[in-house]
Design an enzyme around this catalytic site. Structure first.
Site, PDB file in Angstrom:
ATOM      1  N   GLY A 173      11.274  14.175 -13.478  1.00  0.00           N
ATOM      2  CA  GLY A 173      12.092  15.387 -13.610  1.00  0.00           C
ATOM      3  C   GLY A 173      11.254  16.658 -13.560  1.00  0.00           C
ATOM      4  CG  ASP A 202      13.622  15.356 -22.293  1.00  0.00           C
ATOM      5  OD1 ASP A 202      13.185  14.831 -21.252  1.00  0.00           O
ATOM      6  OD2 ASP A 202      13.769  14.724 -23.366  1.00  0.00           O
ATOM      7  CB  THR A 249      16.286   3.255 -15.733  1.00  0.00           C
ATOM      8  OG1 THR A 249      15.184   3.449 -14.810  1.00  0.00           O
ATOM      9  CG2 THR A 249      17.299   4.352 -15.500  1.00  0.00           C
ATOM     10  CD  GLU A 287      10.725  11.946  -5.984  1.00  0.00           C
ATOM     11  OE1 GLU A 287      11.639  12.766  -5.839  1.00  0.00           O
ATOM     12  OE2 GLU A 287       9.799  11.823  -5.146  1.00  0.00           O
ATOM     13  CB  CYS A 297       8.192   2.195 -11.363  1.00  0.00           C
ATOM     14  SG  CYS A 297       8.800   3.658 -12.221  1.00  0.00           S
ATOM     15  NE  ARG A 333      -7.882  -0.336 -11.397  1.00  0.00           N
ATOM     16  CZ  ARG A 333      -6.574  -0.235 -11.216  1.00  0.00           C
ATOM     17  NH1 ARG A 333      -6.071  -0.306 -10.000  1.00  0.00           N
ATOM     18  NH2 ARG A 333      -5.767  -0.094 -12.231  1.00  0.00           N
TER      19      ARG A 333
HETATM   20  P1  NAD Z   1      10.036   9.588 -18.535  1.00  0.00           P
HETATM   21  O1  NAD Z   1      10.176   8.645 -19.659  1.00  0.00           O
HETATM   22  O2  NAD Z   1       8.718  10.270 -18.313  1.00  0.00           O
HETATM   23  O3  NAD Z   1      11.139  10.744 -18.657  1.00  0.00           O
HETATM   24  C1  NAD Z   1      12.455  10.509 -18.999  1.00  0.00           C
HETATM   25  C2  NAD Z   1      12.905  11.626 -19.938  1.00  0.00           C
HETATM   26  O4  NAD Z   1      14.310  11.526 -20.121  1.00  0.00           O
HETATM   27  C3  NAD Z   1      12.289  11.564 -21.331  1.00  0.00           C
HETATM   28  O5  NAD Z   1      11.584  12.768 -21.593  1.00  0.00           O
HETATM   29  C4  NAD Z   1      13.498  11.392 -22.269  1.00  0.00           C
HETATM   30  O6  NAD Z   1      13.352  12.090 -23.503  1.00  0.00           O
HETATM   31  C5  NAD Z   1      14.607  11.980 -21.439  1.00  0.00           C
HETATM   32  N1  NAD Z   1      15.942  11.520 -21.821  1.00  0.00           N
HETATM   33  C6  NAD Z   1      16.382  10.254 -22.052  1.00  0.00           C
HETATM   34  N2  NAD Z   1      17.694  10.251 -22.335  1.00  0.00           N
HETATM   35  C7  NAD Z   1      18.100  11.546 -22.286  1.00  0.00           C
HETATM   36  C8  NAD Z   1      19.363  12.199 -22.470  1.00  0.00           C
HETATM   37  N3  NAD Z   1      20.455  11.492 -22.738  1.00  0.00           N
HETATM   38  N4  NAD Z   1      19.412  13.546 -22.363  1.00  0.00           N
HETATM   39  C9  NAD Z   1      18.307  14.274 -22.070  1.00  0.00           C
HETATM   40  N5  NAD Z   1      17.092  13.710 -21.865  1.00  0.00           N
HETATM   41  C10 NAD Z   1      16.989  12.364 -21.976  1.00  0.00           C
HETATM   42  O7  NAD Z   1      10.458   8.788 -17.232  1.00  0.00           O
HETATM   43  P2  NAD Z   1       9.983   9.048 -15.718  1.00  0.00           P
HETATM   44  O8  NAD Z   1       8.671   8.396 -15.473  1.00  0.00           O
HETATM   45  O9  NAD Z   1      10.167  10.485 -15.388  1.00  0.00           O
HETATM   46  O10 NAD Z   1      11.064   8.170 -14.950  1.00  0.00           O
HETATM   47  C11 NAD Z   1      12.412   8.562 -14.881  1.00  0.00           C
HETATM   48  C12 NAD Z   1      13.118   7.698 -13.858  1.00  0.00           C
HETATM   49  O11 NAD Z   1      12.513   7.918 -12.564  1.00  0.00           O
HETATM   50  C13 NAD Z   1      13.009   6.194 -14.107  1.00  0.00           C
HETATM   51  O12 NAD Z   1      14.206   5.594 -13.714  1.00  0.00           O
HETATM   52  C14 NAD Z   1      11.896   5.748 -13.183  1.00  0.00           C
HETATM   53  O13 NAD Z   1      12.067   4.408 -12.770  1.00  0.00           O
HETATM   54  C15 NAD Z   1      12.065   6.671 -12.005  1.00  0.00           C
HETATM   55  N6  NAD Z   1      10.836   6.933 -11.235  1.00  0.00           N
HETATM   56  C16 NAD Z   1       9.652   7.169 -11.876  1.00  0.00           C
HETATM   57  C17 NAD Z   1       8.509   7.463 -11.136  1.00  0.00           C
HETATM   58  C18 NAD Z   1       7.192   7.735 -11.806  1.00  0.00           C
HETATM   59  O14 NAD Z   1       6.198   7.862 -11.116  1.00  0.00           O
HETATM   60  N7  NAD Z   1       7.101   7.823 -13.110  1.00  0.00           N
HETATM   61  C19 NAD Z   1       8.578   7.570  -9.739  1.00  0.00           C
HETATM   62  C20 NAD Z   1       9.820   7.340  -9.121  1.00  0.00           C
HETATM   63  C21 NAD Z   1      10.938   7.025  -9.879  1.00  0.00           C
HETATM   64  C1  UGA Z   2       4.659   3.708  -7.316  1.00  0.00           C
HETATM   65  C2  UGA Z   2       5.027   3.936  -5.834  1.00  0.00           C
HETATM   66  O1  UGA Z   2       3.825   4.075  -5.082  1.00  0.00           O
HETATM   67  C3  UGA Z   2       5.898   5.191  -5.675  1.00  0.00           C
HETATM   68  O2  UGA Z   2       6.298   5.314  -4.318  1.00  0.00           O
HETATM   69  C4  UGA Z   2       7.130   5.064  -6.572  1.00  0.00           C
HETATM   70  O3  UGA Z   2       7.904   6.238  -6.493  1.00  0.00           O
HETATM   71  C5  UGA Z   2       6.689   4.851  -8.005  1.00  0.00           C
HETATM   72  O4  UGA Z   2       5.855   3.656  -8.084  1.00  0.00           O
HETATM   73  C6  UGA Z   2       7.827   4.617  -8.946  1.00  0.00           C
HETATM   74  O5  UGA Z   2       8.899   4.246  -8.545  1.00  0.00           O
HETATM   75  O6  UGA Z   2       7.528   4.799 -10.124  1.00  0.00           O
HETATM   76  P1  UGA Z   2       2.863   4.728  -8.976  1.00  0.00           P
HETATM   77  O7  UGA Z   2       3.239   3.569  -9.829  1.00  0.00           O
HETATM   78  O8  UGA Z   2       2.844   6.082  -9.580  1.00  0.00           O
HETATM   79  O9  UGA Z   2       3.855   4.808  -7.719  1.00  0.00           O
HETATM   80  O10 UGA Z   2       1.407   4.498  -8.354  1.00  0.00           O
HETATM   81  P2  UGA Z   2       0.843   3.584  -7.176  1.00  0.00           P
HETATM   82  O11 UGA Z   2      -0.126   4.375  -6.419  1.00  0.00           O
HETATM   83  O12 UGA Z   2       1.906   2.922  -6.403  1.00  0.00           O
HETATM   84  O13 UGA Z   2       0.020   2.477  -7.963  1.00  0.00           O
HETATM   85  C7  UGA Z   2       0.671   1.484  -8.730  1.00  0.00           C
HETATM   86  C8  UGA Z   2      -0.354   0.469  -9.219  1.00  0.00           C
HETATM   87  O14 UGA Z   2      -0.842  -0.319  -8.139  1.00  0.00           O
HETATM   88  C9  UGA Z   2      -1.592   1.111  -9.867  1.00  0.00           C
HETATM   89  O15 UGA Z   2      -1.971   0.358 -10.982  1.00  0.00           O
HETATM   90  C10 UGA Z   2      -2.630   1.023  -8.765  1.00  0.00           C
HETATM   91  O16 UGA Z   2      -3.934   1.026  -9.241  1.00  0.00           O
HETATM   92  C11 UGA Z   2      -2.258  -0.312  -8.123  1.00  0.00           C
HETATM   93  N1  UGA Z   2      -2.727  -0.455  -6.735  1.00  0.00           N
HETATM   94  C12 UGA Z   2      -2.274   0.399  -5.779  1.00  0.00           C
HETATM   95  C13 UGA Z   2      -3.593  -1.488  -6.406  1.00  0.00           C
HETATM   96  O17 UGA Z   2      -3.996  -2.284  -7.274  1.00  0.00           O
HETATM   97  N2  UGA Z   2      -4.001  -1.624  -5.108  1.00  0.00           N
HETATM   98  C14 UGA Z   2      -3.570  -0.774  -4.118  1.00  0.00           C
HETATM   99  O18 UGA Z   2      -3.976  -0.973  -2.950  1.00  0.00           O
HETATM  100  C15 UGA Z   2      -2.691   0.251  -4.464  1.00  0.00           C
END
Ligand code: NAD
Ligand code: UGA
Length: 469
Positions: free
Chosen positions: A13, A33, A88, A157, A272, A447
């Site tokens: 977000g 939030d 989630t 995302e 994730c 690594r």
């Molecule tokens: P996060 O835990 O960092 O953030 C989620 C936020 O939502 C928290 O700050 C929480 O307090 C808030 N929240 C929960 N319930 C709420 C409510 N009812 N009202 C207001 N705020 C509320 O999570 P994130 O890493 O940002 O991931 C969010 C989603 O995006 C997940 O579904 C995840 O799978 C997806 N996603 C994450 C990544 C990533 O790199 N972290 C990348 C792509 C997709």
């Molecule tokens: C991953 C995806 O790359 C994103 O596209 C997606 O949006 C996100 O998950 C999500 O849905 O949360 P992220 O988890 O932030 O992103 O980072 P990555 O670069 O994918 O790495 C994930 C894990 O795999 C790390 O522990 C990394 O070290 C490992 N990795 C990655 C390997 O061990 N080998 C590789 O070649 C690449």
């Protein structure tokens, strides 16, 4: 002026909305939030997440057209487009525990939207959700609509942590799924217009709702599967004398396969991959597709195998006992350039070594001692359930100390393990480290970032994933 509100000021977000605000000066963006500490951090000098380039983007638009607030209801009621980017996590109890996505936070956000809305809204799924979630959300909103019209879009995302800003400015694609009705298509166009401020039109893909929801799970499953494939190969390399880096290079040169995401490692981590594959497995099982479920489950099994294999290699190399020995852990985050430790392989490796009674001295440039102690005392899957960050457990793990740099961590250690590929680990003074360690001094590179020849010349006994011993 179009108004956007994003519920959830987390890793997705915060950066996503900051990039929208910067690229769309005519749009007002509010990120809300329920976590007061997160919002104060977004409004302060020390942002709640470490992400290269994020500070600059936030500073340019915060207070102009980007706002962070805990007044969730006000901003939701005023917005035209509401992104929902709440966590989630994997369910920990009840039906589907250990696999299914826990949509509690999502549902409570949807009910709140229905409660406070006074005008028509476009509600955008930004969180990663099981296929068909939009149908459930539609039902909740429609049954509580008070005459207000809602359009649900899926806009998953794809950013990766550590490169989030780069990914958001220059995405491979933006995916928007919606209903194929006149109102649905209109809503898709509204969101497309937002991204079109900076994303070339041919990179904005539109699909039906279910394709968009499933594409996100599929993309993460494919990415994780590549890592498990190369990690499985790394075990075979060690058994045969092949070198996994050479194998990856040769395989990746095939333009149909490509060179990215083929780095063998101690295992993938992050919030994730595991959660989304488990979620996919559960959806397959619910649809009676047991073979498909088993296929994807194997990606996680190989990942767990890789982490265990690494721990076993450490213990067996060190004469079958690490009891009482100091082992330095360099890197705790799940990858470099982030302070995020969610599902980091370091947790499993550390717990494995602690099970064998090792003493650990941990150093990571971005992870705090509190976080490390919390991670090592928490149960699997619990980390994403508290809505607010919990204070560190009062019973910190006694076998673990946290060091302020790599030299302090490795002093008098019997072994050092590299668990995160931080660039600074490549340029340490390894002669100095060797001189201050117990002998024989071991390096376990999880690594494959180290120059093995150089370390062996100094006198280290070196183990690198998938490389000849
Ligand atoms: P996060 O835990 O960092 O953030 C989620 C936020 O939502 C928290 O700050 C929480 O307090 C808030 N929240 C929960 N319930 C709420 C409510 N009812 N009202 C207001 N705020 C509320 O999570 P994130 O890493 O940002 O991931 C969010 C989603 O995006 C997940 O579904 C995840 O799978 C997806 N996603 C994450 C990544 C990533 O790199 N972290 C990348 C792509 C997709
Ligand atoms: C991953 C995806 O790359 C994103 O596209 C997606 O949006 C996100 O998950 C999500 O849905 O949360 P992220 O988890 O932030 O992103 O980072 P990555 O670069 O994918 O790495 C994930 C894990 O795999 C790390 O522990 C990394 O070290 C490992 N990795 C990655 C390997 O061990 N080998 C590789 O070649 C690449």
């Amino acid at each position: 002026m179009v108004k956007i509100c994003c519920i959830g000021a987390g890793y997705v977000g915060g950066p996503t909305m900051a990039v929208i605000a910067l690229n769309c000066p005519s749009i007002e963006v509010a990120v809300v939030d329920i976590s007061v500490s997160r919002i104060s951090a977004w409004n302060g000098d020390q942002l709640p997440i470490y992400e290269p380039g994020l500070d600059e983007v936030v500073k340019q638009c915060r207070g102009k057209n980007l706002f962070f607030s805990t007044d969730v209801e006000k901003h939701v009621s005023e917005a035209d487009i509401i992104f929902v980017s709440v966590n989630t996590p994997t369910k920990t109890r009840g039906l589907g525990a250990g696999k299914a996505a826990d949509l509690t936070y999502w549902e409570s956000a949807a009910r709140m939207i229905a409660d406070v809305s006074k005008s028509n809204k476009i509600v955008v799924e930004k969180s990663t959700v099981p296929v068909k979630t939009a149908e459930a959300i539609e039902r909740i909103l429609r049954h509580n609509s008070k005459g207000i019209k809602y359009q649900i879009l899926s806009n998953p995302e794809f950013l990766a942590e550590g490169t989030a800003i780069q990914n958001l400015f220059n995405p491979d694609r933006v995916l928007i799924g919606g209903r194929e009705t006149p109102d649905g298509l209109k809503a898709i166009q509204v969101l497309k217009d937002v991204y079109a401020h900076w994303v070339p039109e041919d990179r904005i893909i539109t699909t039906n709702l279910w394709s968009a929801e499933l594409s996100k799970l599929a993309a993460n499953a494919f990415l994780a599967q590549r890592i498990s494939s190369v990690n499985a190969m790394s075990a075979l390399c060690e058994a045969t004398g092949a070198d996994v880096s050479q194998v990856s290079h040769a395989v990746g040169k095939d333009s149909r396969i490509g060179p990215k995401f083929l780095n063998a490692s101690v295992g993938f981590g992050g919030s994730c991959f595991q959660k989304d594959i488990l979620n996919l497995v559960y959806v397959c099982e619910c649809n009676g597709l047991l073979e498909v479920a088993t296929y994807w489950k194997q990606v996680i099994k190989v990942n767990d195998y890789q982490k265990n294999r690494f721990v076993n290699r450490i213990v067996s190399s060190m004469f079958n006992t690490v009891s009482g020995k100091k082992i330095a852990i360099l890197g705790f985050a799940f990858k470099k350039d982030t302070g995020d430790t969610r599902e980091t392989p370091a947790i499993d490796v550390c717990k494995g070594l602690m099970g064998d009674k090792a003493r650990l001295s941990i150093y990571d440039p971005q992870v705090t001692e509190d976080q490390i102690q919390r991670d090592l005392t928490m149960n699997k899957f619990d980390w994403d359930h508290p809505i607010h960050l919990q204070p560190a457990s009062p019973t910190s793990v006694k076998q673990v100390s946290v060091a302020w740099d790599a030299y302090a961590a490795t002093k008098d250690a019997h072994a050092l393990c590299i668990l995160t590929e931080w660039d600074e680990f490549k340029t340490l003074d390894y002669q100095r480290i060797f001189d201050n360690m117990q002998k024989p001094a071991f390096v376990f590179d999880g690594r494959n970032i180290m120059n093995v020849e150089m370390l062996r010349e100094i006198g280290f006994i070196v183990y690198s994933i998938g490389k000849p011993l």
